[in-house]
Design a protein around this motif. Structure first.
Motif, PDB file in Angstrom:
ATOM      1  N   LEU A 112       0.950  -1.172   0.040  1.00  0.00           N
ATOM      2  CA  LEU A 112       0.158   0.067  -0.101  1.00  0.00           C
ATOM      3  C   LEU A 112       0.677   1.484  -0.085  1.00  0.00           C
ATOM      4  CD1 LEU A 112      -2.679  -1.130   2.747  1.00  0.00           C
ATOM      5  CD2 LEU A 112      -2.948  -1.243   0.193  1.00  0.00           C
ATOM      6  N   GLU A 113       1.971   1.287   0.533  1.00  0.00           N
ATOM      7  CA  GLU A 113       2.860   2.277   0.633  1.00  0.00           C
ATOM      8  C   GLU A 113       3.551   2.468  -0.779  1.00  0.00           C
ATOM      9  OE1 GLU A 113       6.514   2.577   3.283  1.00  0.00           O
ATOM     10  OE2 GLU A 113       5.863   4.637   3.471  1.00  0.00           O
ATOM     11  N   ALA A 114       3.849   1.459  -1.272  1.00  0.00           N
ATOM     12  CA  ALA A 114       4.226   1.486  -2.882  1.00  0.00           C
ATOM     13  C   ALA A 114       3.310   2.308  -3.545  1.00  0.00           C
ATOM     14  CB  ALA A 114       4.829   0.047  -3.115  1.00  0.00           C
ATOM     15  N   HIS A 115       1.927   1.936  -3.620  1.00  0.00           N
ATOM     16  CA  HIS A 115       0.961   2.852  -4.194  1.00  0.00           C
ATOM     17  C   HIS A 115       1.006   3.933  -3.861  1.00  0.00           C
ATOM     18  CE1 HIS A 115      -0.963  -0.493  -6.647  1.00  0.00           C
ATOM     19  NE2 HIS A 115      -1.366  -1.213  -5.676  1.00  0.00           N
ATOM     20  N   ALA A 116       1.104   4.173  -2.555  1.00  0.00           N
ATOM     21  CA  ALA A 116       0.971   5.796  -2.116  1.00  0.00           C
ATOM     22  C   ALA A 116       2.069   6.403  -2.395  1.00  0.00           C
ATOM     23  CB  ALA A 116       0.814   5.708  -0.455  1.00  0.00           C
ATOM     24  N   LEU A 117       3.325   6.128  -2.761  1.00  0.00           N
ATOM     25  CA  LEU A 117       4.436   6.658  -3.140  1.00  0.00           C
ATOM     26  C   LEU A 117       4.737   7.137  -4.670  1.00  0.00           C
ATOM     27  CD1 LEU A 117       7.232   5.398  -0.284  1.00  0.00           C
ATOM     28  CD2 LEU A 117       5.781   7.438  -0.452  1.00  0.00           C
ATOM     29  N   THR A 118       3.964   6.256  -5.370  1.00  0.00           N
ATOM     30  CA  THR A 118       4.099   6.214  -6.928  1.00  0.00           C
ATOM     31  C   THR A 118       3.980   7.664  -7.437  1.00  0.00           C
ATOM     32  OG1 THR A 118       3.063   4.226  -6.872  1.00  0.00           O
ATOM     33  CG2 THR A 118       3.165   5.218  -9.053  1.00  0.00           C
ATOM     34  N   PRO A 119       3.232   8.394  -6.918  1.00  0.00           N
ATOM     35  CA  PRO A 119       3.253   9.864  -7.511  1.00  0.00           C
ATOM     36  C   PRO A 119       4.448  10.531  -7.068  1.00  0.00           C
ATOM     37  CG  PRO A 119       1.363   9.217  -6.165  1.00  0.00           C
ATOM     38  CD  PRO A 119       2.055   8.233  -5.986  1.00  0.00           C
ATOM     39  N   ARG A 120       5.157  10.175  -6.109  1.00  0.00           N
ATOM     40  CA  ARG A 120       6.635  10.869  -5.959  1.00  0.00           C
ATOM     41  C   ARG A 120       7.650  10.455  -6.976  1.00  0.00           C
ATOM     42  NH1 ARG A 120       7.844  13.185  -1.133  1.00  0.00           N
ATOM     43  NH2 ARG A 120       9.798  12.139  -0.874  1.00  0.00           N
ATOM     44  N   LEU A 121       7.281   9.069  -7.514  1.00  0.00           N
ATOM     45  CA  LEU A 121       8.327   8.537  -8.634  1.00  0.00           C
ATOM     46  C   LEU A 121       7.837   9.282  -9.674  1.00  0.00           C
ATOM     47  CD1 LEU A 121       9.861   6.366  -9.942  1.00  0.00           C
ATOM     48  CD2 LEU A 121       8.010   5.020  -9.996  1.00  0.00           C
ATOM     49  N   THR A 122       6.811   9.463 -10.097  1.00  0.00           N
ATOM     50  CA  THR A 122       6.287   9.969 -11.270  1.00  0.00           C
ATOM     51  C   THR A 122       6.195  11.377 -11.390  1.00  0.00           C
ATOM     52  OG1 THR A 122       3.892   9.949 -10.508  1.00  0.00           O
ATOM     53  CG2 THR A 122       4.887   7.880 -11.944  1.00  0.00           C
ATOM     54  N   ASP A 123       5.862  12.026 -10.199  1.00  0.00           N
ATOM     55  CA  ASP A 123       5.584  13.639 -10.483  1.00  0.00           C
ATOM     56  C   ASP A 123       6.320  14.511  -9.123  1.00  0.00           C
ATOM     57  OD1 ASP A 123       3.163  14.418 -12.257  1.00  0.00           O
ATOM     58  OD2 ASP A 123       3.016  12.363 -11.503  1.00  0.00           O
TER      59      ASP A 123
END
Ligand code: KG4
Ligand code: ZN
Length: 363
Positions: A112-123
Motif C-alpha cells: 500500500l505504501e508503494a501505491h501511495a508513493l508512486t506519485p513521488r516517483l512520477t511527479d
C-alpha cells in the motif's frame, strides 16, 4: 542508487530496477490472467505457484534490461504484505536471497505504501498530500505525511472499489479482469443520459459525514438490474448502458466522499503545503472517468491533482523499487528475519483499521 523491486502480492509477477532520480531502468510485469480466467478471479494457490515458476526468469530479465549485474545494485526491495500470503512469501524470499547472496540491504515494502508513493516517483509530489487509494483489495482516503507516516481518514466498510468493479463486471457477463472490461463497455454506450435514467443505482453514504465508503449495495443493485434483463446472454447494448450507469455512479460516490476529505485536508494541512494536492493511486486509478471526475473536483477547490500513468497505477515492480529507494535513503532497512504480513495497515494506530474487511488482493 539503484534498487531491484519485486512484486508478487496478487496476480502480477513483477520485477523492476529504478534509480534514485526516478528513472525506471526496467519494468517487467507478467500477468497471470490466463491462469485465473477460468475461475473468474484470482485463486491464491495458483497465484503462488505461478509466481514461483516465473519470478526468477523475470528478475534475471529485469537486471538484463537495466544492464546490471545483481552485485551492482544498492539494495533489494520486495513486497512483504499485505496480500495473498503464498505469493508474498515467494517474492519476499527471492528478495531476501538476492540481498543475502550479494550482501545488499533488504527493504520490506508495504504494498500500500508503494501505491501511495508512486506519485513521488512520477511527479515528485511533496508531503503532505491527500491520497485516494483504490485497488482490488483496498479503498482508503489517507494523508501521506512522510515515509512510513500516514493518517487514515476513511476506508470501505464492505467491498473495495476494484472488487466492486470486478464483481459487477462478472454479473454483466464481462470477462475477467472486470475493471478495464467494464470501462471499455461503458465507453461504448450510445446514450449515457438515457442509460443513467434507465439503470438507477444507489450512492451509498451520500452526504454522510466522514470519509468512509460502501460499495456492496451498488453491486447488489447491479445484480437486481441484471436479473430484470431478458434471460440468456445479455445484449451488448444493455451491458454497455449498465456499465455506463455503474461508472457514472462510482464517480458520484468518489466525488461525494472526496469532497469532504478535500475540505478537511485544506482546513488541517492547508498551511503546511504551498500546493495542496490530491493523488489517486491503485489499479482503479487507471479509470478515465474516475480521473476526470477527480480532476474537475480538485479544479473546483483550486487543488492540484496527480494521477500516475495507468501502467504504474496497477501492480508493478517499479513502485516497489521506488518505495525501497525512499526508505533506503532514510536508512529504513530490514533484517532478513522479517515475516510476511497478510494484513499491514498504513496507519497502524487508526481505529478505522477494524472497520475495513478488505485486507488483500480481491480480484
Ligand atoms: O492495484 P491493483 O493492480 O491490485 C491490487 O493491489 O488490488 O488493482 C487491481 C484492481 C482490479 O480490481 C481491477 O479491476 C481494477 O484495479 N482496475 C480497474 C481498471 N484497471 C484496473 N478498475 C476500473 N477501471 C479500470 N480501467
Ligand atoms: Zn495493488
Amino acid at each position: 542508487m539503484k534498487i531491484l523491486g519485486i512484486e508478487t502480492s496478487c496476480d502480477e509477477t513483477a520485477a523492476s530496477v529504478v534509480d534514485d532520480d526516478g528513472a525506471i531502468l526496467s519494468n517487467l510485469v507478467l500477468s497471470q490472467l490466463d491462469e485465473h480466467r477460468a475461475f473468474g478471479g484470482v485463486v491464491p494457490e495458483i497465484a503462488a505457484r505461478a509466481h514461483l515458476t516465473h519470478l526468477h526468469t523475470l528478475i534475471k530479465a529485469a537486471l538484463e534490461d537495466a544492464n546490471l549485474e545483481a552485485y551492482e545494485l544498492d539494495g533489494v526491495a520486495a513486497t512483504c504484505g499485505p496480500g495473498l500470503i503464498g505469493g508474498v512469501m515467494v517474492g519476499m524470499m527471492a528478495g531476501k536471497a538476492i540481498a543475502a547472496a550479494h550482501d545488499l540491504p533488504f527493504i520490506a515494502v508495504n504494498h500500500l505504501e508503494a501505491h501511495a508513493l508512486t506519485p513521488r516517483l512520477t511527479d515528485k509530489v511533496a508531503f503532505p498530500y491527500l491520497l485516494l487509494l483504490v485497488s482490488g483489495g483496498h479503498t482508503q482516503i489517507l494523508v501521506a505525511e512522510d515515509i512510513g507516516q500516514y493518517k487514515l481518514w476513511g476506508t470501505t466498510i464492505d467491498d473495495a472499489l476494484g472488487e466492486c468493479f470486478d464483481k459487477s463486471a462478472k454479473l454483466m457477463g464481462l470477462p475477467y479482469p472486470g475493471g478495464p472490461e467494464l470501462e471499455r463497455a461503458a465507453a461504448q454506450c450510445a446514450d449515457p443520459a438515457a442509460a443513467i435514467k434507465r439503470f438507477p443505482l444507489p450512492v451509498p453514504l451520500k452526504g454522510r459525514a466522514g470519509c468512509d465508503f460502501s460499495f456492496s449495495g451498488l453491486k447488489t443493485a447491479v445484480r437486481t438490474h441484471v436479473d430484470k434483463l431478458p434471460k440468456g446472454a445479455l445484449r451488448r447494448e444493455d451491458v454497455n448502458a449498465l456499465a455506463c450507469a455503474f461508472e457514472h455512479t462510482v464517480c458520484a460516490i468518489l466525488n461525494d466522499r472526496c469532497e469532504g476529505a478535500i475540505t478537511r485536508f485544506l482546513d488541517t494541512y492547508g498551511n503546511k503545503t504551498n500546493t495542496p494536492t490530491l493523488v489517486i493511486s491503485g489499479g482503479v486509478a487507471a479509470n478515465g472517468a474516475v480521473r476526470n471526475t477527480l480532476k474537475t473536483l480538485t479544479n473546483r477547490h483550486e487543488m492540484s491533482f496527480i494521477a500516475p500513468p495507468a501502467a504504474l497505477c496497477s501492480d508493478n515492480g517499479a513502485m516497489i523499487a521506488w518505495a525501497g529507494i525512499e526508505r533506503l535513503k532514510k536508512g529504513m532497512t530490514d533484517t532478513l528475519d522479517i515475516a510476511a504480513k497478510p494484513r499491514w495497515p498504513l496507519d497502524q494506530d487508526s481505529e478505522l483499521n477494524r472497520k475495513s474487511k478488505s485486507s488483500s488482493c480481491k480480484k
